[in-house]
Scaffold this motif. Structure first.
Motif, short mmCIF file in Angstrom:
data_model
loop_
_atom_site.label_atom_id
_atom_site.label_comp_id
_atom_site.label_asym_id
_atom_site.label_seq_id
_atom_site.Cartn_x
_atom_site.Cartn_y
_atom_site.Cartn_z
N ASP A 86 -6.04 17.51 19.06
CA ASP A 86 -6.12 16.08 18.76
C ASP A 86 -7.55 15.60 18.53
OD1 ASP A 86 -6.90 16.50 21.34
OD2 ASP A 86 -5.76 14.82 22.19
N ASP A 87 -8.50 16.53 18.34
CA ASP A 87 -9.89 16.15 18.10
C ASP A 87 -10.01 15.52 16.71
OD1 ASP A 87 -12.62 15.98 17.64
OD2 ASP A 87 -13.05 17.89 18.63
N PRO A 88 -10.37 14.23 16.63
CA PRO A 88 -10.43 13.55 15.33
C PRO A 88 -11.54 14.05 14.42
CG PRO A 88 -11.26 12.11 17.06
CD PRO A 88 -10.73 13.34 17.74
N ASP A 89 -12.53 14.75 14.98
CA ASP A 89 -13.63 15.25 14.15
C ASP A 89 -13.30 16.56 13.46
OD1 ASP A 89 -15.21 13.10 14.91
OD2 ASP A 89 -15.99 14.15 16.68
N PHE A 90 -12.17 17.18 13.81
CA PHE A 90 -11.79 18.47 13.25
C PHE A 90 -10.36 18.44 12.72
CE2 PHE A 90 -15.48 19.52 15.58
CZ PHE A 90 -16.00 20.69 15.04
N ILE A 91 -10.12 19.17 11.62
CA ILE A 91 -8.78 19.32 11.06
C ILE A 91 -8.53 20.82 10.93
CG2 ILE A 91 -7.28 18.87 9.08
CD1 ILE A 91 -9.03 16.43 8.46
N HIS A 92 -7.49 21.32 11.56
CA HIS A 92 -7.16 22.74 11.54
C HIS A 92 -8.35 23.61 11.92
CE1 HIS A 92 -3.29 21.81 9.81
NE2 HIS A 92 -3.87 21.14 8.85
N GLY A 93 -9.17 23.12 12.87
CA GLY A 93 -10.30 23.89 13.36
C GLY A 93 -11.56 23.78 12.53
N PRO A 110 -14.56 21.27 10.60
CA PRO A 110 -15.10 19.91 10.64
C PRO A 110 -14.46 19.05 9.54
CG PRO A 110 -16.86 21.54 10.75
CD PRO A 110 -15.59 22.28 10.46
N ARG A 111 -14.15 17.80 9.87
CA ARG A 111 -13.46 16.90 8.95
C ARG A 111 -14.15 16.83 7.58
NH1 ARG A 111 -9.72 13.12 8.89
NH2 ARG A 111 -9.27 13.30 11.08
N GLU A 112 -15.47 16.70 7.53
CA GLU A 112 -16.15 16.56 6.24
C GLU A 112 -16.00 17.80 5.36
OE1 GLU A 112 -19.18 17.69 9.37
OE2 GLU A 112 -17.71 16.10 9.17
N ILE A 113 -15.99 18.99 5.97
CA ILE A 113 -15.80 20.22 5.20
C ILE A 113 -14.35 20.30 4.72
CG2 ILE A 113 -15.71 22.74 5.35
CD1 ILE A 113 -18.19 22.60 7.13
N TRP A 114 -13.41 19.98 5.60
CA TRP A 114 -11.98 20.02 5.24
C TRP A 114 -11.71 19.09 4.06
CZ3 TRP A 114 -8.02 23.10 6.20
CH2 TRP A 114 -6.76 22.68 5.83
N GLU A 115 -12.22 17.88 4.13
CA GLU A 115 -11.96 16.91 3.06
C GLU A 115 -12.64 17.31 1.76
OE1 GLU A 115 -13.02 13.17 4.82
OE2 GLU A 115 -11.15 13.08 5.97
#
Length: 102
Positions: free
Chosen positions: A9-16, A18-23
């Motif tokens: 549930d860490d909002p800064d990470f998606i599927h492990g 970092p959010r900015e890299i994932w997006e």
């Protein structure tokens, strides 16, 4: 280099990641409310393709399709056919056709 441990549930990470890299690499951005308002059914947008898909589903139509019925038979008759293994319904059908001269 240390790596941050993430929780599901860490909002800064998606599927492990970092959010900015994932997006940055994501081919499927999240849909917005406006996207949902503009959405239309596949069948409406591509009617010809939808019809073609519907025609190609399942097994081809039989020239002589079977008719499903409910039939009460003696238990020993059913047991004898089932004892022959798979295909007992087809064997029963063949025997009925033979008895009827079909």
């Amino acid at each position: 280099m240390t790596q941050k441990m993430t929780k599901p549930d860490d909002p800064d990470f998606i599927h492990g990641f970092p959010r900015e890299i994932w997006e940055e690499v994501s081919d499927n951005p999240e849909l917005t409310e406006e996207d949902f308002k503009l959405a239309r059914p596949f069948r409406e947008v591509f009617p010809e393709l939808a019809a073609e898909i519907e025609r190609s589903r399942g097994r081809p139509a039989s020239e002589n399709p079977k008719k499903q019925v409910t039939l009460r038979l003696d238990a020993d008759v059913v047991a004898r056919y089932k004892a022959g293994g798979k295909g007992w319904q087809s064997r029963m059908n063949a025997d009925l056709r033979k008895a009827l001269g079909l």
